[in-house]
Design an enzyme around this catalytic site. Sequence first.
Site, PDB file in Angstrom:
ATOM      1  N   TRP A 144       3.665  54.405  78.606  1.00 25.36           N
ATOM      2  CA  TRP A 144       3.435  52.870  78.454  1.00 25.36           C
ATOM      3  C   TRP A 144       3.852  51.741  79.365  1.00 25.36           C
ATOM      4  O   TRP A 144       5.204  51.975  79.770  1.00 25.36           O
ATOM      5  CB  TRP A 144       4.006  52.414  77.092  1.00 25.36           C
ATOM      6  N   TYR A 188      -3.075  52.172  77.084  1.00 27.34           N
ATOM      7  CA  TYR A 188      -2.197  51.968  77.957  1.00 27.34           C
ATOM      8  C   TYR A 188      -2.721  51.425  79.308  1.00 27.34           C
ATOM      9  O   TYR A 188      -3.645  52.329  79.928  1.00 27.34           O
ATOM     10  CB  TYR A 188      -1.230  53.294  78.061  1.00 27.34           C
ATOM     11  N   GLN A 204       4.954  58.440  65.195  1.00 30.41           N
ATOM     12  CA  GLN A 204       5.747  58.109  66.390  1.00 30.41           C
ATOM     13  C   GLN A 204       6.349  56.901  66.156  1.00 30.41           C
ATOM     14  O   GLN A 204       5.309  55.694  66.073  1.00 30.41           O
ATOM     15  CB  GLN A 204       4.466  57.968  67.557  1.00 30.41           C
ATOM     16  N   TRP A 227       9.876  56.303  69.948  1.00 30.43           N
ATOM     17  CA  TRP A 227       9.476  55.713  71.233  1.00 30.43           C
ATOM     18  C   TRP A 227      10.789  54.554  71.406  1.00 30.43           C
ATOM     19  O   TRP A 227      11.333  54.212  70.529  1.00 30.43           O
ATOM     20  CB  TRP A 227       8.173  54.808  71.284  1.00 30.43           C
ATOM     21  N   SER A 228      10.881  54.054  72.681  1.00 28.12           N
ATOM     22  CA  SER A 228      11.921  53.169  73.169  1.00 28.12           C
ATOM     23  C   SER A 228      13.024  53.628  72.669  1.00 28.12           C
ATOM     24  O   SER A 228      13.938  52.587  71.936  1.00 28.12           O
ATOM     25  CB  SER A 228      11.339  51.675  72.631  1.00 28.12           C
ATOM     26  N   PRO A 229      13.761  54.798  73.186  1.00 27.93           N
ATOM     27  CA  PRO A 229      14.904  55.225  72.739  1.00 27.93           C
ATOM     28  C   PRO A 229      15.961  54.407  73.374  1.00 27.93           C
ATOM     29  O   PRO A 229      17.128  54.517  73.039  1.00 27.93           O
ATOM     30  CB  PRO A 229      14.872  56.593  73.410  1.00 27.93           C
ATOM     31  N   GLN A 274      15.794  57.746  87.417  1.00 25.35           N
ATOM     32  CA  GLN A 274      16.226  57.396  85.997  1.00 25.35           C
ATOM     33  C   GLN A 274      15.836  58.746  85.294  1.00 25.35           C
ATOM     34  O   GLN A 274      16.676  59.005  84.516  1.00 25.35           O
ATOM     35  CB  GLN A 274      15.103  56.236  85.706  1.00 25.35           C
ATOM     36  N   GLU A 325      18.884  60.655  85.646  1.00 27.26           N
ATOM     37  CA  GLU A 325      20.037  60.326  84.645  1.00 27.26           C
ATOM     38  C   GLU A 325      19.756  60.649  83.431  1.00 27.26           C
ATOM     39  O   GLU A 325      20.981  61.065  82.693  1.00 27.26           O
ATOM     40  CB  GLU A 325      20.266  58.798  85.065  1.00 27.26           C
TER      41      GLU A 325
HETATM   42  P1  NDP Z   1      12.860  53.282  76.848  1.00 24.34           P
HETATM   43  O1  NDP Z   1      13.158  52.495  75.873  1.00 24.34           O
HETATM   44  O2  NDP Z   1      13.308  54.587  77.208  1.00 24.34           O
HETATM   45  O3  NDP Z   1      12.473  52.465  78.177  1.00 24.34           O
HETATM   46  C1  NDP Z   1      12.309  52.962  79.449  1.00 24.34           C
HETATM   47  C2  NDP Z   1      12.253  52.013  80.619  1.00 24.34           C
HETATM   48  O4  NDP Z   1      13.709  51.767  80.693  1.00 24.34           O
HETATM   49  C3  NDP Z   1      11.839  52.717  81.905  1.00 24.34           C
HETATM   50  O5  NDP Z   1      10.445  52.547  82.061  1.00 24.34           O
HETATM   51  C4  NDP Z   1      12.741  51.909  82.893  1.00 24.34           C
HETATM   52  O6  NDP Z   1      11.883  50.489  83.024  1.00 24.34           O
HETATM   53  C5  NDP Z   1      13.865  51.666  82.004  1.00 24.34           C
HETATM   54  N1  NDP Z   1      14.845  52.920  82.135  1.00 24.34           N
HETATM   55  C6  NDP Z   1      14.714  54.208  81.877  1.00 24.34           C
HETATM   56  N2  NDP Z   1      15.612  54.888  82.119  1.00 24.34           N
HETATM   57  C7  NDP Z   1      16.655  54.111  82.930  1.00 24.34           C
HETATM   58  C8  NDP Z   1      17.645  54.461  83.728  1.00 24.34           C
HETATM   59  N3  NDP Z   1      18.337  55.302  83.522  1.00 24.34           N
HETATM   60  N4  NDP Z   1      18.224  53.550  84.221  1.00 24.34           N
HETATM   61  C9  NDP Z   1      17.727  52.061  84.307  1.00 24.34           C
HETATM   62  N5  NDP Z   1      16.770  51.877  83.673  1.00 24.34           N
HETATM   63  C10 NDP Z   1      16.061  52.938  83.071  1.00 24.34           C
HETATM   64  O7  NDP Z   1      11.162  53.862  76.466  1.00 24.34           O
HETATM   65  P2  NDP Z   1       9.728  52.956  76.498  1.00 24.34           P
HETATM   66  O8  NDP Z   1       9.875  51.691  75.936  1.00 24.34           O
HETATM   67  O9  NDP Z   1       9.289  53.321  77.939  1.00 24.34           O
HETATM   68  O10 NDP Z   1       9.007  54.139  75.569  1.00 24.34           O
HETATM   69  C11 NDP Z   1       8.805  55.262  75.773  1.00 24.34           C
HETATM   70  C12 NDP Z   1       7.483  55.868  75.625  1.00 24.34           C
HETATM   71  O11 NDP Z   1       7.353  55.924  74.258  1.00 24.34           O
HETATM   72  C13 NDP Z   1       6.329  55.424  76.066  1.00 24.34           C
HETATM   73  O12 NDP Z   1       5.980  55.497  77.226  1.00 24.34           O
HETATM   74  C14 NDP Z   1       5.331  55.387  74.999  1.00 24.34           C
HETATM   75  O13 NDP Z   1       4.594  56.806  75.474  1.00 24.34           O
HETATM   76  C15 NDP Z   1       5.850  55.474  73.806  1.00 24.34           C
HETATM   77  N6  NDP Z   1       5.887  54.124  73.094  1.00 24.34           N
HETATM   78  C16 NDP Z   1       4.918  54.183  71.905  1.00 24.34           C
HETATM   79  C17 NDP Z   1       4.791  52.950  71.273  1.00 24.34           C
HETATM   80  C18 NDP Z   1       4.064  53.072  70.083  1.00 24.34           C
HETATM   81  O14 NDP Z   1       3.518  51.996  69.438  1.00 24.34           O
HETATM   82  N7  NDP Z   1       3.504  54.445  69.784  1.00 24.34           N
HETATM   83  C19 NDP Z   1       5.176  51.754  71.781  1.00 24.34           C
HETATM   84  C20 NDP Z   1       6.129  51.710  72.725  1.00 24.34           C
HETATM   85  C21 NDP Z   1       6.349  53.138  73.593  1.00 24.34           C
HETATM   86  P3  NDP Z   1      12.362  49.636  84.508  1.00 24.34           P
HETATM   87  O15 NDP Z   1      12.571  50.592  85.748  1.00 24.34           O
HETATM   88  O16 NDP Z   1      10.671  49.324  84.386  1.00 24.34           O
HETATM   89  O17 NDP Z   1      13.080  48.648  84.202  1.00 24.34           O
END
Ligand code: NDP
Length: 332
Positions: free
Chosen positions: A23, A56, A182, A211-213, A300, A303
Amino acid sequence: KDMIYKNLGNTGLKVSAFSYGGWLTVGGTVKGDPVKDLIKEALDHGVNFFDTAEIYSNGQSEIEMGRVFKELDVDRSQLVVSTKIFFGTGKSDPNQKGLSRKHIIEGTKASLKRLQLDYVDIVFAHRHDAATPMEEIVRGFNYLLDKGFAFAWGTSEWTAQQIQDAIGIADRLGLVGPCVEQPQYSIFHREKFEVEFKPLFDKYKYGTTIWSPLAGGELSGKYLNGIPENSRYKTNPEYYEQKIKELESPEGKKRQDKIRQLGEISKRLGGTGPAALALAWAASNPNVSSVILGATKPEQLKENFEALKLIPKVTDEVRKEIDDLFENAPTP
Ligand code: NDP
């Protein structure tokens, strides 16, 4: 590799405790070779589960993931791939979205084409569709299973009641019910997962791919001193308007301070920072099958996989410490 594999609900499928999703990232802020670097990093750490959706980047996420699986020549039987149907690919035609049997089937076929796959392992209803009778939804997804387009079907952001209804109808019809949800789940977003869904876990062993952990990155501590260039709040501000505004408010400052303190607990336990502990906290919950990571850079992911080492350290005492710090533990 120190990856852990968990049961995906009652399916018999094993999914890596950490997975990778697309996403906003895959096909969005990340395109081409960098996608390969990210997926390779994930595979190298033992990730077997990858999540995407028709919506997406309007289909580009599926296209990029599919291309990379081909280019890396990954053995299909080692992969668990999921996509999600509901929002269409951004087209405005009324029948190119929703959970009518028509869109469930046409949408999934189009996803498979973009992914260059014969089947996905899991297909999710990306939201509930109140306009389509539940029986029709259950039959639509069962068609996909019968045709071998998917092995299991799940729900995303449904209520516990809707999930129970779908399972009940599937039972009555001798069909296969949904087996995995999910949902959003993180230290900042607990109530629905921990309270409303509890009966689903107890009664059905319902699986979850959360999602969004990191709450979109916030729990990595990257916004402690403002908004860095190229971070999600800069690249995709439309999803984080409220959070961006809050950063400057007393409430927001308080929250950032709590994240800083979470980082201190993490370091005390041998972790690298707040991200590792936030992720270990989620992955150590027995009702979480897989924590979907988002990442724009392999570093990332590196880490974030440090969280694996912290999982055994998330004891009841540490959970309590986190409850006390964020003061948001739901009352059961
Ligand atoms: P996170 O809350 O883990 O956010 C991820 C973002 O945080 C990254 O893309 C990056 O963004 C930043 N990040 C991650 N790790 C680090 C780090 N170690 N240091 C600094 N920045 C970091 O998860 P997402 O919100 O991306 O959600 C994960 C997945 O869940 C999605 O890809 C999707 O597959 C699913 N999802 C499903 C939904 C649903 O409705 N079913 C809705 C949303 C997500 P950046 O570098 O751009 O700052």
